[in-house]
Design a protein around this motif. Structure first.
Motif, PDB file in Angstrom:
ATOM      1  N   GLY A  29      -0.473  22.396   0.657  1.00 45.47           N
ATOM      2  CA  GLY A  29       0.054  22.127  -0.938  1.00 45.47           C
ATOM      3  C   GLY A  29       1.176  21.209  -0.920  1.00 45.47           C
ATOM      4  O   GLY A  29       1.740  20.581  -1.973  1.00 45.47           O
ATOM      5  N   ILE A  30       1.519  20.494   0.271  1.00 45.02           N
ATOM      6  CA  ILE A  30       2.567  19.525   0.209  1.00 45.02           C
ATOM      7  C   ILE A  30       1.861  18.321   0.917  1.00 45.02           C
ATOM      8  O   ILE A  30       1.386  18.052   1.919  1.00 45.02           O
ATOM      9  CB  ILE A  30       3.762  19.945   1.095  1.00 45.02           C
ATOM     10  N   ASP A  31       2.234  17.178   0.125  1.00 44.42           N
ATOM     11  CA  ASP A  31       1.446  15.998   0.465  1.00 44.42           C
ATOM     12  C   ASP A  31       2.659  14.823   0.926  1.00 44.42           C
ATOM     13  O   ASP A  31       3.693  14.793  -0.116  1.00 44.42           O
ATOM     14  CB  ASP A  31       0.769  14.988  -0.402  1.00 44.42           C
ATOM     15  N   ILE A  32       2.736  14.083   1.896  1.00 43.30           N
ATOM     16  CA  ILE A  32       3.590  12.898   2.206  1.00 43.30           C
ATOM     17  C   ILE A  32       2.778  11.721   2.130  1.00 43.30           C
ATOM     18  O   ILE A  32       2.070  11.443   2.636  1.00 43.30           O
ATOM     19  CB  ILE A  32       4.207  13.218   3.702  1.00 43.30           C
ATOM     20  N   TYR A  33       3.631  10.633   1.594  1.00 45.05           N
ATOM     21  CA  TYR A  33       3.111   9.480   1.318  1.00 45.05           C
ATOM     22  C   TYR A  33       4.075   8.510   2.215  1.00 45.05           C
ATOM     23  O   TYR A  33       5.207   8.568   1.780  1.00 45.05           O
ATOM     24  CB  TYR A  33       2.915   9.092  -0.041  1.00 45.05           C
ATOM     25  N   LEU A  34       3.516   7.177   2.678  1.00 39.31           N
ATOM     26  CA  LEU A  34       4.274   6.008   3.047  1.00 39.31           C
ATOM     27  C   LEU A  34       4.187   5.014   2.333  1.00 39.31           C
ATOM     28  O   LEU A  34       2.995   4.391   1.995  1.00 39.31           O
ATOM     29  CB  LEU A  34       3.980   5.991   4.550  1.00 39.31           C
ATOM     30  N   LEU A  83       4.330   9.262  14.728  1.00 40.88           N
ATOM     31  CA  LEU A  83       3.695   8.428  13.679  1.00 40.88           C
ATOM     32  C   LEU A  83       2.584   7.892  14.166  1.00 40.88           C
ATOM     33  O   LEU A  83       1.378   7.768  13.668  1.00 40.88           O
ATOM     34  CB  LEU A  83       4.558   7.676  12.758  1.00 40.88           C
ATOM     35  N   ALA A  84       2.962   7.023  15.273  1.00 45.37           N
ATOM     36  CA  ALA A  84       2.022   6.480  16.254  1.00 45.37           C
ATOM     37  C   ALA A  84       0.870   7.082  16.530  1.00 45.37           C
ATOM     38  O   ALA A  84      -0.238   6.897  16.639  1.00 45.37           O
ATOM     39  CB  ALA A  84       2.407   5.567  17.093  1.00 45.37           C
ATOM     40  N   ASP A  85       1.101   8.386  16.991  1.00 41.71           N
ATOM     41  CA  ASP A  85       0.165   9.322  17.532  1.00 41.71           C
ATOM     42  C   ASP A  85      -0.540  10.128  16.686  1.00 41.71           C
ATOM     43  O   ASP A  85      -1.860  10.171  17.107  1.00 41.71           O
ATOM     44  CB  ASP A  85       0.928  10.467  18.549  1.00 41.71           C
ATOM     45  N   ILE A  86      -0.118  10.304  15.546  1.00 38.02           N
ATOM     46  CA  ILE A  86      -0.915  11.203  14.497  1.00 38.02           C
ATOM     47  C   ILE A  86      -1.678  10.357  13.581  1.00 38.02           C
ATOM     48  O   ILE A  86      -2.719  10.707  13.081  1.00 38.02           O
ATOM     49  CB  ILE A  86      -0.116  11.940  13.772  1.00 38.02           C
ATOM     50  N   ALA A  87      -1.240   9.232  13.335  1.00 42.93           N
ATOM     51  CA  ALA A  87      -1.860   8.230  12.311  1.00 42.93           C
ATOM     52  C   ALA A  87      -2.073   6.869  12.739  1.00 42.93           C
ATOM     53  O   ALA A  87      -2.706   6.049  12.045  1.00 42.93           O
ATOM     54  CB  ALA A  87      -0.867   8.172  11.008  1.00 42.93           C
ATOM     55  N   GLY A  88      -1.868   6.431  14.011  1.00 39.45           N
ATOM     56  CA  GLY A  88      -2.048   5.097  14.395  1.00 39.45           C
ATOM     57  C   GLY A  88      -1.403   4.137  13.717  1.00 39.45           C
ATOM     58  O   GLY A  88      -1.594   2.907  13.674  1.00 39.45           O
ATOM     59  N   ILE A  89      -0.143   4.560  13.075  1.00 36.19           N
ATOM     60  CA  ILE A  89       0.646   3.634  12.405  1.00 36.19           C
ATOM     61  C   ILE A  89       1.987   3.053  13.256  1.00 36.19           C
ATOM     62  O   ILE A  89       2.930   4.320  13.652  1.00 36.19           O
ATOM     63  CB  ILE A  89       1.238   4.142  10.895  1.00 36.19           C
ATOM     64  N   ARG A  90       2.363   2.033  13.663  1.00 35.74           N
ATOM     65  CA  ARG A  90       3.512   1.622  14.417  1.00 35.74           C
ATOM     66  C   ARG A  90       4.500   1.092  13.364  1.00 35.74           C
ATOM     67  O   ARG A  90       4.075   0.004  12.814  1.00 35.74           O
ATOM     68  CB  ARG A  90       3.320   0.711  15.468  1.00 35.74           C
ATOM     69  N   ALA A  91       5.844   1.956  13.228  1.00 36.30           N
ATOM     70  CA  ALA A  91       6.722   1.501  12.500  1.00 36.30           C
ATOM     71  C   ALA A  91       8.022   1.218  13.136  1.00 36.30           C
ATOM     72  O   ALA A  91       8.302   1.745  14.231  1.00 36.30           O
ATOM     73  CB  ALA A  91       6.964   2.671  11.192  1.00 36.30           C
ATOM     74  N   GLY A  92       8.929   0.783  12.246  1.00 36.82           N
ATOM     75  CA  GLY A  92      10.161   0.493  12.772  1.00 36.82           C
ATOM     76  C   GLY A  92      11.217   1.828  12.897  1.00 36.82           C
ATOM     77  O   GLY A  92      10.546   2.633  12.056  1.00 36.82           O
ATOM     78  N   ALA A  93      12.187   1.783  13.357  1.00 34.49           N
ATOM     79  CA  ALA A  93      13.025   2.845  13.580  1.00 34.49           C
ATOM     80  C   ALA A  93      13.519   3.229  12.332  1.00 34.49           C
ATOM     81  O   ALA A  93      13.820   4.680  12.059  1.00 34.49           O
ATOM     82  CB  ALA A  93      14.289   2.761  14.560  1.00 34.49           C
ATOM     83  N   SER A  94      13.818   2.545  11.307  1.00 29.61           N
ATOM     84  CA  SER A  94      14.381   3.123  10.191  1.00 29.61           C
ATOM     85  C   SER A  94      13.252   4.011   9.297  1.00 29.61           C
ATOM     86  O   SER A  94      13.498   4.843   8.511  1.00 29.61           O
ATOM     87  CB  SER A  94      15.031   1.977   9.187  1.00 29.61           C
ATOM     88  N   HIS A 135       0.761  -1.172   0.046  1.00 32.13           N
ATOM     89  CA  HIS A 135      -0.037   0.114   0.029  1.00 32.13           C
ATOM     90  C   HIS A 135       0.831   1.404  -0.154  1.00 32.13           C
ATOM     91  O   HIS A 135       2.086   1.211   0.629  1.00 32.13           O
ATOM     92  CB  HIS A 135      -0.892   0.079   1.208  1.00 32.13           C
ATOM     93  N   LEU A 136       0.344   2.370  -0.702  1.00 29.77           N
ATOM     94  CA  LEU A 136       0.787   3.716  -0.398  1.00 29.77           C
ATOM     95  C   LEU A 136      -0.080   4.395   0.355  1.00 29.77           C
ATOM     96  O   LEU A 136      -1.229   4.586  -0.075  1.00 29.77           O
ATOM     97  CB  LEU A 136       0.984   4.298  -1.874  1.00 29.77           C
ATOM     98  N   ILE A 137       0.379   4.981   1.420  1.00 32.41           N
ATOM     99  CA  ILE A 137      -0.405   5.533   2.584  1.00 32.41           C
ATOM    100  C   ILE A 137      -0.194   7.154   2.469  1.00 32.41           C
ATOM    101  O   ILE A 137       0.793   7.467   2.540  1.00 32.41           O
ATOM    102  CB  ILE A 137      -0.330   5.004   3.698  1.00 32.41           C
ATOM    103  N   LYS A 138      -1.453   7.970   2.378  1.00 35.92           N
ATOM    104  CA  LYS A 138      -1.292   9.271   2.466  1.00 35.92           C
ATOM    105  C   LYS A 138      -1.507   9.827   3.678  1.00 35.92           C
ATOM    106  O   LYS A 138      -2.357   9.307   4.474  1.00 35.92           O
ATOM    107  CB  LYS A 138      -2.161  10.006   1.328  1.00 35.92           C
ATOM    108  N   LEU A 139      -0.611  10.650   4.450  1.00 35.00           N
ATOM    109  CA  LEU A 139      -0.679  11.175   6.006  1.00 35.00           C
ATOM    110  C   LEU A 139      -1.338  12.291   5.603  1.00 35.00           C
ATOM    111  O   LEU A 139      -1.096  13.177   5.060  1.00 35.00           O
ATOM    112  CB  LEU A 139       0.739  11.311   6.475  1.00 35.00           C
ATOM    113  N   GLU A 140      -2.521  12.226   6.506  1.00 35.98           N
ATOM    114  CA  GLU A 140      -3.429  13.220   6.484  1.00 35.98           C
ATOM    115  C   GLU A 140      -3.290  14.252   7.604  1.00 35.98           C
ATOM    116  O   GLU A 140      -2.804  13.755   8.507  1.00 35.98           O
ATOM    117  CB  GLU A 140      -5.057  12.697   6.498  1.00 35.98           C
TER     118      GLU A 140
END
Length: 346
Positions: A34-39, A272-283, A23-28
């Motif tokens: 005017g700047i969009d960030i995707y994971l 990231l976990a706080d704003i999007a509920g996404i838990r990711a590794g340190a990298s 998946h390509l996730i857009k951070l809302e």
């Protein structure tokens, strides 16, 4: 031998056909007009990380070069995720696998390797991994997969559903369909090489920014041009950063590099976990911190566009380390100064 190799390649290709794209996730809700960030979420691969793509490519590369037979023991030097993925493919082919890794590697990764039938061989320092892997491969008449040597050449950078083609294909319907920047960290350097080459091959205006953690020599080598640089200790951010400049690291396809402090990487995964509920590794924290710095620069210049970075693996592998605030305090100290800096983005 040829029949076995043909069947091995068929099995790997069949596994690829069974696997959906990631998946390509857009951070809302970010404070970036005017700047969009995707994971790009690579944690959804069967082995849970970006390294699934690399392991598949390395096995196919070795098979097609006549390096692996039905009785070959595969040996790899890996701090975890590559070894997990290679153990998966070794089990698929019915051949032994040994991972040479630092003793400090997360227990969850060790458990995954053994669950896939691999064996873990520990060294005290990350700088010893390569030489010990070479020794073991010679001792058992096996094959050293050597991700740090072959990562940049094992993947077809022109396309064939590599990570770059997947990203740009998924971005095609977005408001800023051609990313302003792709941000990527370097472990082997293979993924950044693939993305940088693809950008040039397709004639895209996208910039490739590579981020590097503390105690890694990639950034200093990029700045100085000296590929002989070494460090006496390994990166504290698992999976990225190296104490020497690996052969797969290709600086000429990189537009810019940023050095990221370890505390910033850790603070970012908690943010990231706080704003999007996404838990990711340190990298992923290293990657996203870099993406946010690129976004801040664009904002200050009045630019608009999209930024894509990678979620390399899930934070579920690091519940007892990077996502344990007591452990973080003990290992890294106070990260609040970086947490405060991140608040302006959300």
């Amino acid at each position: 031998m040829k029949n076995w190799v043909a069947e091995a390649i068929r099995k790997i290709n069949a596994d690829f056909q069974r696997s959906a794209d990631t998946h390509l996730i857009k951070l809302e809700g970010l404070n970036l007009k005017g700047i969009d960030i995707y994971l790009k979420d690579e944690s959804t691969h069967p082995t849970g990380s970006l390294k699934h793509r690399l392991a598949r490519s390395l096995f196919l590369y070795a098979l097609c070069n006549g390096k692996i037979g039905e009785n070959t023991t595969i040996v790899e030097a890996s701090s975890g995720s590559t070894a997990v993925s290679e153990a998966y493919f070794a089990r698929m082919l019915g051949i032994p696998f040994i991972a040479v890794m630092p003793r400090s590697t997360a227990q969850s990764k060790i458990n995954l390797i053994t669950r896939f039938g691999g064996r873990c061989h520990f060294v005290e320092c990350p700088t010893h991994m390569h030489d010990e892997a070479v020794r073991l491969a010679q001792e058992c008449n096996g094959y050293f997969m050597d991700q740090f040597m072959f990562a940049e050449r094992a993947t077809d950078w022109r396309g064939n559903n590599n990570i770059a083609e997947s990203i740009f294909g998924q971005m095609s319907a977005e408001p800023h369909s051609v990313p302003h920047t792709v941000v990527m960290s370097a472990g082997t350097g293979g993924t950044s090489a693939t993305i940088g080459r693809y950008i040039r091959y397709k004639g895209l205006a996208t910039e490739l920014v590579v981020v590097d953690p503390e105690h890694s020599v990639f950034y200093d080598s990029y700045q100085s041009g000296d590929r002989t640089l070494t460090s006496q200790r390994g990166s504290a951010i698992e999976g990225i950063g190296r104490p020497k400049v690996e052969a797969s690291f290709q600086p000429d396809v990189i537009d810019k590099m940023l050095k990221v402090e370890d505390k910033a990487s850790i603070a970012t995964i908690h943010w990231l976990a706080d704003i999007a509920g996404i838990r990711a590794g340190a990298s992923t924290g290293t990657n996203l911190w870099g993406a946010l710095q690129v976004a801040a620069g664009m904002q200050s210049r009045g630019e608009q566009g999209s930024i894509v970075t990678l979620m390399c693996d899930s934070g579920e592998r690091y519940l007892d380390t990077y996502h344990n605030l007591q452990w973080v305090e003990k290992m890294f100290g106070d990260i609040s100064v970086y947490t405060e800096q991140l608040q302006k983005f959300a």
